[in-house]
Design a protein around this motif. Sequence first.
Motif, mmCIF file in Angstrom:
data_model
loop_
_atom_site.group_PDB
_atom_site.id
_atom_site.type_symbol
_atom_site.label_atom_id
_atom_site.label_comp_id
_atom_site.label_asym_id
_atom_site.label_seq_id
_atom_site.Cartn_x
_atom_site.Cartn_y
_atom_site.Cartn_z
ATOM 1 N N TYR A 185 9.841 -26.403 -19.389
ATOM 2 C CA TYR A 185 11.071 -26.366 -19.068
ATOM 3 C C TYR A 185 11.411 -27.403 -17.785
ATOM 4 N N TYR A 186 12.445 -28.434 -18.156
ATOM 5 C CA TYR A 186 12.682 -29.187 -17.044
ATOM 6 C C TYR A 186 14.128 -28.847 -16.421
ATOM 7 N N GLN A 187 14.993 -28.061 -17.125
ATOM 8 C CA GLN A 187 16.265 -27.857 -16.584
ATOM 9 C C GLN A 187 15.802 -26.360 -15.883
ATOM 10 N N LEU A 188 15.899 -26.502 -14.358
ATOM 11 C CA LEU A 188 15.641 -25.263 -13.681
ATOM 12 C C LEU A 188 16.348 -25.225 -12.517
ATOM 13 N N SER A 189 16.579 -23.924 -12.130
ATOM 14 C CA SER A 189 17.676 -23.905 -11.091
ATOM 15 C C SER A 189 17.242 -22.850 -9.795
ATOM 16 N N LYS A 190 17.686 -22.910 -8.568
ATOM 17 C CA LYS A 190 17.159 -22.332 -7.483
ATOM 18 C C LYS A 190 17.321 -20.820 -7.370
ATOM 19 N N SER A 191 16.945 -20.034 -8.401
ATOM 20 C CA SER A 191 16.965 -18.384 -8.495
ATOM 21 C C SER A 191 15.841 -18.171 -8.936
ATOM 22 N N SER A 192 15.393 -16.808 -8.995
ATOM 23 C CA SER A 192 14.022 -16.185 -9.459
ATOM 24 C C SER A 192 14.390 -14.686 -10.043
ATOM 25 N N PRO A 193 14.019 -14.546 -11.310
ATOM 26 C CA PRO A 193 14.208 -12.983 -11.676
ATOM 27 C C PRO A 193 13.474 -11.794 -10.953
ATOM 28 N N GLU B 293 5.931 -17.444 -16.841
ATOM 29 C CA GLU B 293 6.820 -17.383 -18.155
ATOM 30 C C GLU B 293 6.880 -15.876 -18.511
ATOM 31 N N ALA B 294 5.845 -15.073 -18.431
ATOM 32 C CA ALA B 294 5.881 -13.697 -18.646
ATOM 33 C C ALA B 294 7.091 -12.683 -17.869
ATOM 34 N N GLU B 295 7.383 -13.432 -16.586
ATOM 35 C CA GLU B 295 8.309 -13.006 -15.798
ATOM 36 C C GLU B 295 9.757 -13.434 -16.033
ATOM 37 N N LYS C 168 14.535 -20.697 -12.647
ATOM 38 C CA LYS C 168 15.187 -19.893 -13.610
ATOM 39 C C LYS C 168 15.611 -21.124 -14.486
ATOM 40 N N LYS C 169 15.636 -20.634 -15.969
ATOM 41 C CA LYS C 169 15.625 -21.701 -17.004
ATOM 42 C C LYS C 169 17.048 -21.712 -17.226
ATOM 43 N N GLU C 170 17.356 -23.037 -17.186
ATOM 44 C CA GLU C 170 18.951 -23.369 -17.401
ATOM 45 C C GLU C 170 19.193 -24.222 -18.629
ATOM 46 N N GLY C 171 18.097 -24.484 -19.572
ATOM 47 C CA GLY C 171 18.161 -25.232 -20.965
ATOM 48 C C GLY C 171 17.015 -24.771 -21.500
ATOM 49 N N GLU C 172 16.972 -25.269 -22.750
ATOM 50 C CA GLU C 172 16.078 -24.862 -23.790
ATOM 51 C C GLU C 172 14.585 -25.976 -23.594
ATOM 52 N N ALA C 173 13.320 -25.609 -23.949
ATOM 53 C CA ALA C 173 12.123 -26.338 -24.306
ATOM 54 C C ALA C 173 12.566 -27.281 -25.359
ATOM 55 N N GLY C 174 11.801 -28.248 -25.258
ATOM 56 C CA GLY C 174 12.075 -29.323 -26.275
ATOM 57 C C GLY C 174 11.231 -28.654 -27.472
ATOM 58 N N GLU C 175 11.503 -29.502 -28.908
ATOM 59 C CA GLU C 175 10.806 -29.053 -29.904
ATOM 60 C C GLU C 175 9.185 -29.433 -29.804
ATOM 61 N N LYS C 176 8.433 -28.429 -30.272
ATOM 62 C CA LYS C 176 7.104 -28.793 -30.200
ATOM 63 C C LYS C 176 6.289 -29.168 -31.494
ATOM 64 N N ASP D 288 9.830 -13.357 -4.193
ATOM 65 C CA ASP D 288 8.949 -14.052 -3.778
ATOM 66 C C ASP D 288 7.520 -13.267 -3.583
ATOM 67 N N SER D 289 7.435 -12.104 -3.212
ATOM 68 C CA SER D 289 6.463 -11.307 -3.175
ATOM 69 C C SER D 289 5.666 -11.071 -4.501
ATOM 70 N N ARG D 290 6.452 -11.005 -5.526
ATOM 71 C CA ARG D 290 5.678 -10.805 -6.716
ATOM 72 C C ARG D 290 5.244 -12.125 -7.173
ATOM 73 N N ILE D 291 5.706 -13.419 -6.978
ATOM 74 C CA ILE D 291 5.409 -14.428 -7.089
ATOM 75 C C ILE D 291 3.840 -14.822 -6.406
ATOM 76 N N GLN D 292 3.872 -14.263 -5.318
ATOM 77 C CA GLN D 292 2.813 -14.433 -4.589
ATOM 78 C C GLN D 292 1.648 -13.548 -5.113
ATOM 79 N N GLU D 293 1.916 -12.388 -5.608
ATOM 80 C CA GLU D 293 1.087 -11.676 -6.238
ATOM 81 C C GLU D 293 0.346 -12.236 -7.415
ATOM 82 N N ILE D 294 1.248 -12.696 -8.355
ATOM 83 C CA ILE D 294 0.739 -13.609 -9.502
ATOM 84 C C ILE D 294 -0.296 -14.792 -9.174
#
Length: 200
Positions: free
Chosen positions: A15-23, A139-141, A178-186, A26-32
């Motif tokens: 995904y290339y269209q991303l924004s400055k937020s997270s679902p 991705e799973a998060e 955060k995803k702000e667009g769709e992934a391209g066709e694979k 930060d502690s969960r990201i660190q844990e991953i």
Amino acid sequence: MATQFLETVKARRTYYQLSKSSPISDSRIQEIVKEAILNVPSSFNSQSTRVVLLLKGEHDKLWDITKEVLKAIVPAESFGATEGKINGFKAAYGTVLFFTSRAVVSGMQDKFAIYADKFPVWATESGAMHQFTVWTALEAEGLGANLQHYNPLIDQKVASEWGIDKDWELTSQLVFGKKEGEAGEKQFQPIEERFKVFGA
């Protein structure tokens, strides 16, 4: 169980269209990231991969550095497109920097000389597994990501800015947000050309 895992693998896209937020926090990201470092395999349990997590302003700083480095080498008439691409990465929430420890690799080469030529390859393979694991877990998060390789152009400035040990060799940059667009066709090559089985 494998079905659930493979569904997550299939869901991992670029995904290339991303924004400055997270679902997630930060502690969960660190844990991953920490779980990946601890549990992803490496040859002879060499544990050669190193990781730096940059969030928010520190993430922005990385892409400002990258833009500065590229501006010095990209022709002025071409820089607009380059700048737009870098701004896209900066628009995301964070970046995971992956490194390989040269000292670990050379130490394994000395210890197991018969495999000396293989350890750099094996370290690359382990690094790739770390990248895939973190990417898929994010991705799973609910986060989107894309993998970049502006090394070695930015290596020196990255090391200087964040006090990175000179032993650590930068290998890739995983941009996420955060995803702000769709992934391209694979597109898929025929599985028959890529897979063989004997004895079944």
